[in-house]
Motif scaffolding. Structure first.
Motif, mmCIF file in Angstrom:
data_model
loop_
_atom_site.group_PDB
_atom_site.id
_atom_site.type_symbol
_atom_site.label_atom_id
_atom_site.label_comp_id
_atom_site.label_asym_id
_atom_site.label_seq_id
_atom_site.Cartn_x
_atom_site.Cartn_y
_atom_site.Cartn_z
ATOM 1 N N VAL A 1 27.708 35.431 -39.640
ATOM 2 C CA VAL A 1 28.758 35.380 -40.646
ATOM 3 C C VAL A 1 29.200 36.810 -40.971
ATOM 4 C CG1 VAL A 1 29.388 34.510 -42.921
ATOM 5 C CG2 VAL A 1 27.638 33.308 -41.576
ATOM 6 N N ARG A 2 30.511 37.068 -40.794
ATOM 7 C CA ARG A 2 31.093 38.382 -41.067
ATOM 8 C C ARG A 2 31.836 38.359 -42.397
ATOM 9 N NH1 ARG A 2 33.035 36.621 -36.503
ATOM 10 N NH2 ARG A 2 35.214 36.639 -37.118
ATOM 11 N N LEU B 1 26.580 22.274 -42.243
ATOM 12 C CA LEU B 1 26.249 23.629 -42.685
ATOM 13 C C LEU B 1 27.261 24.625 -42.131
ATOM 14 C CD1 LEU B 1 24.305 25.472 -44.240
ATOM 15 C CD2 LEU B 1 22.979 25.694 -42.126
ATOM 16 N N LEU B 2 27.624 24.487 -40.876
ATOM 17 C CA LEU B 2 28.604 25.386 -40.264
ATOM 18 C C LEU B 2 29.950 25.271 -40.978
ATOM 19 C CD1 LEU B 2 29.337 27.414 -38.039
ATOM 20 C CD2 LEU B 2 29.845 25.453 -36.568
ATOM 21 N N ASP C 1 34.173 27.335 -44.538
ATOM 22 C CA ASP C 1 35.211 26.925 -45.484
ATOM 23 C C ASP C 1 34.695 26.597 -46.875
ATOM 24 O OD1 ASP C 1 37.121 27.038 -43.395
ATOM 25 O OD2 ASP C 1 36.498 25.047 -42.732
ATOM 26 N N GLY C 2 33.403 26.723 -47.078
ATOM 27 C CA GLY C 2 32.837 26.297 -48.354
ATOM 28 C C GLY C 2 33.021 27.314 -49.454
ATOM 29 N N ASP C 3 32.533 26.960 -50.606
ATOM 30 C CA ASP C 3 32.595 27.831 -51.772
ATOM 31 C C ASP C 3 31.393 28.776 -51.721
ATOM 32 O OD1 ASP C 3 33.229 28.989 -54.156
ATOM 33 O OD2 ASP C 3 32.464 27.345 -55.380
ATOM 34 N N THR C 4 31.474 29.740 -50.821
ATOM 35 C CA THR C 4 30.374 30.679 -50.616
ATOM 36 C C THR C 4 30.542 31.888 -51.528
ATOM 37 O OG1 THR C 4 31.549 31.882 -48.877
ATOM 38 C CG2 THR C 4 30.173 30.029 -48.182
ATOM 39 N N PRO C 5 29.434 32.533 -51.870
ATOM 40 C CA PRO C 5 29.553 33.791 -52.605
ATOM 41 C C PRO C 5 30.081 34.879 -51.677
ATOM 42 C CG PRO C 5 27.260 33.319 -52.129
ATOM 43 C CD PRO C 5 28.055 32.137 -51.652
ATOM 44 N N GLY C 6 30.665 35.906 -52.251
ATOM 45 C CA GLY C 6 31.214 36.984 -51.437
ATOM 46 C C GLY C 6 32.501 36.552 -50.761
ATOM 47 N N VAL D 1 33.112 33.394 -38.680
ATOM 48 C CA VAL D 1 31.802 32.906 -38.271
ATOM 49 C C VAL D 1 31.838 32.673 -36.769
ATOM 50 C CG1 VAL D 1 30.056 31.099 -38.532
ATOM 51 C CG2 VAL D 1 31.464 31.748 -40.490
ATOM 52 N N THR D 2 30.852 33.219 -36.076
ATOM 53 C CA THR D 2 30.663 32.977 -34.647
ATOM 54 C C THR D 2 29.388 32.173 -34.494
ATOM 55 O OG1 THR D 2 31.679 35.111 -34.156
ATOM 56 C CG2 THR D 2 30.398 34.078 -32.387
ATOM 57 N N GLU D 3 29.416 31.138 -33.646
ATOM 58 C CA GLU D 3 28.218 30.318 -33.494
ATOM 59 C C GLU D 3 27.924 30.025 -32.037
ATOM 60 O OE1 GLU D 3 31.019 26.949 -32.918
ATOM 61 O OE2 GLU D 3 31.090 28.686 -34.210
#
Length: 93
Positions: free
Chosen positions: A11-12, A60-61, A66-71, A76-78
């Motif tokens: 995750v970048r 999870l991916l 697209d989720g409500d993540t902090p920061g 995202v590379t997977e």
């Protein structure tokens, strides 16, 4: 068929020092049946490894992207692989 898989995601963005790994762990535990870890990398990214049913790893991916993540997530590379095991729950490293 919902086979077990191994998801490794990088995750970048602005994802260190903002609680990102903690929220990733909480989300993985909330999805359920996932083991693995979230770890800060020296280059500022967070690496997430999750093993479990494919549909749960995909959830999870989706949250990482697209989720409500902090920061702030810039991308995202997977990669997908077969599970290796050896994890005891979902850890922050």
């Amino acid at each position: 068929m919902n086979e077990n898989v191994r998801l490794t995601a990088w995750v970048r963005g602005h994802v260190q020092g903002v609680g990102f790994r903690w929220f990733t762990r909480e989300n993985a535990l909330g999805i359920g049946n996932l083991i693995g870890f979230a770890s800060n990398l020296d280059d500022g990214r967070v690496q997430v490894v999750a093993e479990g049913p494919r549909d749960r790893c995909e959830r999870l991916l989706d949250w990482l992207r697209d989720g409500d993540t902090p920061g702030r997530v810039d991308g995202v590379t997977e990669i997908w692989a077969t599970p290796k095991g050896g994890y005891d729950g979902f850890e922050i490293r």
